[in-house]
Design an enzyme around this catalytic site. Structure first.
Site, PDB file in Angstrom:
ATOM      1  N   GLU A 179      -6.978  -5.072   2.378  1.00  0.00           N
ATOM      2  CA  GLU A 179      -6.944  -5.895   1.160  1.00  0.00           C
ATOM      3  C   GLU A 179      -8.184  -5.698   0.306  1.00  0.00           C
ATOM      4  OE1 GLU A 179      -5.596  -9.847   1.075  1.00  0.00           O
ATOM      5  OE2 GLU A 179      -4.147  -9.589   2.685  1.00  0.00           O
ATOM      6  N   THR A 219       0.818  -1.219   0.000  1.00  0.00           N
ATOM      7  CA  THR A 219       0.000   0.000   0.000  1.00  0.00           C
ATOM      8  C   THR A 219       0.853   1.271   0.000  1.00  0.00           C
ATOM      9  OG1 THR A 219      -1.745  -1.152   1.182  1.00  0.00           O
ATOM     10  CG2 THR A 219      -1.744   1.249   1.345  1.00  0.00           C
ATOM     11  N   GLY A 238       2.761  -2.874   8.177  1.00  0.00           N
ATOM     12  CA  GLY A 238       2.762  -3.463   9.520  1.00  0.00           C
ATOM     13  C   GLY A 238       4.073  -4.137   9.875  1.00  0.00           C
TER      14      GLY A 238
END
Lengths: 639, 639
Positions: free
Chosen positions: A419, A138, A177
């Site tokens: 997602e 992302t 993350g």
């Protein structure tokens, strides 16, 4: 309806409801290891910084138990999922999230997109968490639309290195993350530029921190994304690259390779298809996004129903106050949720099976992915909508963090858009459905006109429309017919609208957007049809008659309450008459009343360990006063 | 519909949308005092303990600014509300919550239920927060059903004291705000036992901590309720009493008194009525529960729409990606929300006016209270349902705590069940509506049969049912008719069901519960009718034609989208035909498309101070990338 008596065999139900129950033994062993070694329960009152420390410690300690192995993702992905849910059921949610990012997204990318050399180099260190990985896809400007990412990796023929850059602010990798504080590597998704040519999105393993000093390497800028409304145990980061170099060998080169002598080679015909192939390897990871909300519904519904069976409020003068489960405002919501949960579980287990099958035999891959998209979108939307109702059903006690409604909401909310946002996923499914349909009617030589006629005929068949016979309304046949009709109707509507737009000279994109609400409804309708069909198929395989009867009635409740919630569709297309609509509502009510007395036993078959999370309202003894008192330190022994 | 051009006068709109804008000058002065003196913005990452410390400090410092005065609640309650919303708009939410509990619940009880002696004794110390008060009504076993509370105060004739006890675990006072760590007093609601006789629920001022040492007095046990999913700045407590004594003078004795020579006296005929009278004095406090969710919708809708006007995703090949506001999946939700917000604001301002009026003239008290119940329930349900959608519309960026979706959800969720769960409040409203109706038809001499006939006639009038003329569909007349019809229909259904239950020999309670879903729909239908009628009335008073046209179209969008969301009702009772239903959906779409280009200006008229809360997605420059980057420390100047 007569009063129905069910025979409930909790263990049978447990097995039927859980495909992964075949791993029960190893899961139980793993759980008892966790109980003995890992001090982690839902974190409800700490700062993001401390939460991240604790999460990292817990995840690291879990890896030391040596249950997770990256190879499971290939050899036995169901086992991986079963073990993962042992963690979800016994630790703070962020611990499982960290493991998923590390093993499934980071490790899984290396497994699926890399080759032998990468496997040898990284797998041991991933299993032991000696290295900690993130998944850098992302960007600030690009979420669901991954193809438009802007990060570049120019291949330098001379040094045999990739030179990585973040050319714009929008290209900053964001929400990555595991990386803000502990991460050592990422799989970076970026556009590979080879000989000034854009070869499309590729994955490259990029080391970001020195393993000894944990300092970020020069050429990389990186920082935390700040506190979030959930997943605060995960250290999400933004990352930017400036002429950062990684060697040729770091390219995950299963589908596209650069040889040592500087030749780019791929067996896949276009960058677009390469991208599809790259992404599709990761679809099993989406199972977490299907299992997660079902896990949440299980816990929160359990809490709300158990509380409703113990809490009394108002009632007849001079009598004990009434149990709140006996108010229709409660049970007319809670019982259909129980039915829906069962149907969702059948749907989930069926797509686990399909994913395994399509992975193994490389068949029906596209269909399976499309269906997973729809199911993921639908179940998460449902979960978030109903969590709010369940919280409110528990009144003030629903506010207490100990009862975990806030926890589940915070941890699961992210699933709605991670997602792929629901509306994007629904569109992917609808695109698949329409192209399948096109294939079919081209093959059959059927004209669009006739297809429409068939569907119009369906909508006005008076038997379907008016029959209020209760056996017919309660029949699986009627439910299937109603769900199928809805799907086909939306398909016809979308096709007609698209062809109208085309004849008006609109671009496909314009026409598509003009039909967008119906496109989304088409995908939802198909997803519900899929869930219902899979439930019916699963029921046929249940050999225990008692369990089958009960579960079938729960699935009926799912189907009928879903039809009830969509009366505007069914009435506007004249699929049912007004009188029949009222009869359907009566059937929903009767099924709720029939199932209510058995709902606690049904919940028992979820096999929630009531002691691990110690939710005061959810204990099987129903003594919520005592359990709340214990949590807040009221000295009950002295009363 | 032709393309509509609106003329938007932001300042005019602001005034029309806010009855309390008449206090703008003093509110602005107060705000600038707060900006200079109070360091408080939404708390998004801290422990409950630290949050409570900060909240207490902020609230105390705000009292030092000497703007709040307990007498405002009587003399100018609107001013109090306006000042309170200055705090809500400029500080962490818990600061306002603390002020509300202290001034409005604790102070307001003393003001409304106490007499001169209490006012003299406490008001100065309340204004300066020298004492900190709580409102001890809820018990572990008794939330909405206050009449059943179990805490007792036995009056001891000899010592002229009340002896307070918590006889059971369920009688433990619970969730009592402001008390776990800082509180010095509560107004305690308990059953007064006088001469072995239960006199019903009374309020007594009870000191709980020594002002010097802050130690809890002997005879009281007290502790924190633990972390919550919101309002963590408030120190909620449980409290138990064991033969705890307070003097006779502490009884709040406006409606019932014990004289010095030991005589109990009340002018009110029964304990039940005394209870009603006691509680009804506090209804103005419920305005916070109406204003709060509207405040939340204002902020979150502002964020989602502004983001949708700056974020691009997907689109035609070779072109710039499309703004997400242009996808129907977005604007078909966001624009009706904007219309609904406007209607809710008109409804809110109307009940503020009614409350003031009913307080001043003691007229229509019962009606006003019933309506406030419905409006409180409806708006909070709407807020929580749509917050979830707005968050998801902002994708991953909606997860960042900086964008405050999590904050608003956590702080506002409690409103759904505080001071009465929605289903209880709806029932209160329906009871009022039915008893009013009974009075009316008894007076008119109309039989139940004829009433039913009139309503049946309404439902089959072919002009109403079939007319698809767009001017008629867009007319306020049609909307009012549809809302009125729905209300009257549900009323007829409930009356019929109740009389059937009666003839079957069921108790009133059984019959009521059997009809509960319809009872709740009746209240919702009335509340929507009320909001629509008040909106139409308010629009008539708007002198500026341009503003009236725009606001009227927004209210139309509220009305039509509400009808659209309730097609199953309107179709099942044959109020509209299928063809008309589709025409209504077309009208909703057209209104959305018409209003979309003006929505940013409409949001400007909310006059949100974009700098105070600094929500990255909500800045008027639309540069969310820059603002997110600034919040997370991406060095944009160097790019």
């Amino acid at each position: 309806m007569d009063i129905i008596k069910y025979n409930v065999d909790v263990n049978q139900l447990y097995k039927i409801r859980n495909r992964l129950s075949k791993y029960q033994k190893s899961v139980d062993e793993f759980k008892s290891l966790i109980y003995r070694n890992i001090d982690s329960i839902p974190v409800i009152d700490t700062t993001a910084h401390d939460h991240q420390d604790q999460t990292h410690r817990n995840a690291f300690d879990i890896c030391k138990l040596k249950q997770f192995d990256i190879q499971q993702l290939k050899n036995d992905p169901e086992q991986f999922l079963a073990l993962l849910f042992a963690v979800v059921n016994s630790c703070d949610f962020s611990v499982a999230a960290k493991i998923v990012i590390h093993f499934q997204l980071f490790g899984g990318s290396i497994l699926e997109l890399g080759t032998q050399q990468h496997h040898q180099k990284y797998f041991n260190d991933i299993n032991s968490m000696k290295i900690v990985g993130g998944f850098a896809m992302t960007e600030m400007g690009h979420g669901s639309n991954v193809r438009q990412i802007e990060t570049t990796a120019h291949y330098d023929l001379k040094s045999k290195e990739f030179i990585i850059n973040s050319p714009t602010l929008a290209s900053t990798k964001f929400w990555i993350g595991n990386i803000a504080r502990y991460g050592t590597h990422v799989v970076l998704f970026c556009k590979l530029i080879f000989n000034q040519e854009d070869k499309g999105v590729h994955g490259i393993v990029v080391p970001i921190r020195d393993l000894e000093t944990m300092k970020v390497f020069p050429g990389i800028e990186l920082g935390g994304c700040g506190p979030k409304l959930g997943w605060n145990g995960i250290d999400n980061a933004w990352i930017r690259f400036k002429n950062y170099r990684v060697p040729r060998e770091n390219l995950l080169n299963k589908f596209a390779n650069i040889s040592e002598n500087g030749e780019y080679h791929t067996t896949i015909s276009s960058p677009g298809k390469l991208f599809q192939q790259t992404i599709s390897q990761l679809v099993f990871g989406r199972m977490l996004y299907v299992c997660g909300p079902i896990f949440s519904i299980n816990y929160c519904l359990n809490t709300a129903i158990r509380y409703a069976f113990s809490r009394r409020q108002f009632g007849e003068k001079g009598k004990k106050e009434e149990l709140i489960i006996n108010y229709p405002s409660h049970y007319r919501v809670l019982m259909p949720m129980l039915g829906t949960l069962i149907a969702f579980e059948f749907g989930r287990d069926s797509i686990i099976e399909k994913l395994i099958h399509s992975k193994k035999y490389e068949q029906d891959v596209e269909e399976t992915h499309a269906v997973v998209s729809g199911v993921k979108a639908l179940i998460n939307e449902y979960n978030m909508t109903y969590l709010n109702k369940l919280r409110a059903f528990c009144g003030g006690n629903g506010i207490s963090s100990y009862n975990l409604f806030g926890y589940f909401r915070s941890e699961l909310d992210i699933f709605q858009t991670a997602e792929g946002d629901g509306s994007v996923l629904y569109q992917q499914l609808s695109k698949f459905l329409l192209s399948e349909y096109k294939k079919w009617y081209k093959k059959e030589g059927v004209t669009g006109y006739i297809i429409k006629e068939v569907q119009t005929f369906l909508s006005t068949n008076p038997i379907y429309t008016h029959s209020r016979s209760m056996p017919y309304i309660l029949s699986n046949e009627f439910h299937h017919h109603a769900f199928l009709y809805r799907f086909e109707k939306y398909r016809a509507i979308v096709i007609e609208k698209l062809s109208q737009s085309k004849s008006k000279g609109m671009s496909f994109m314009q026409g598509w957007n003009d039909s967008l609400l119906n496109v989304i409804e088409l995908a939802k309708a198909y997803t519900h049809l899929f869930i219902l069909e899979q439930s019916h198929l699963a029921l046929k395989k249940v050999s225990d008659t008692n369990s089958r009867t009960l579960l079938n009635d729960l699935v009926k409740l799912y189907a009928l309450s879903n039809i009830e919630s969509d009366f505007s569709f069914y009435r506007n297309w004249n699929f049912i008459s007004a009188g029949k609509a009222f009869a359907i509502s009566d059937a929903v009510r009767d099924l709720c009343v029939a199932i209510k007395p058995y709902s606690l036993q049904i919940l028992d078959s979820s096999k929630i360990d009531e002691h691990r999370f110690n939710i005061p309202l959810a204990h099987t003894d129903g003594d919520y006063l005592k359990h709340m008192a214990e949590r807040v330190g009221i000295p009950i022994s002295k009363l």
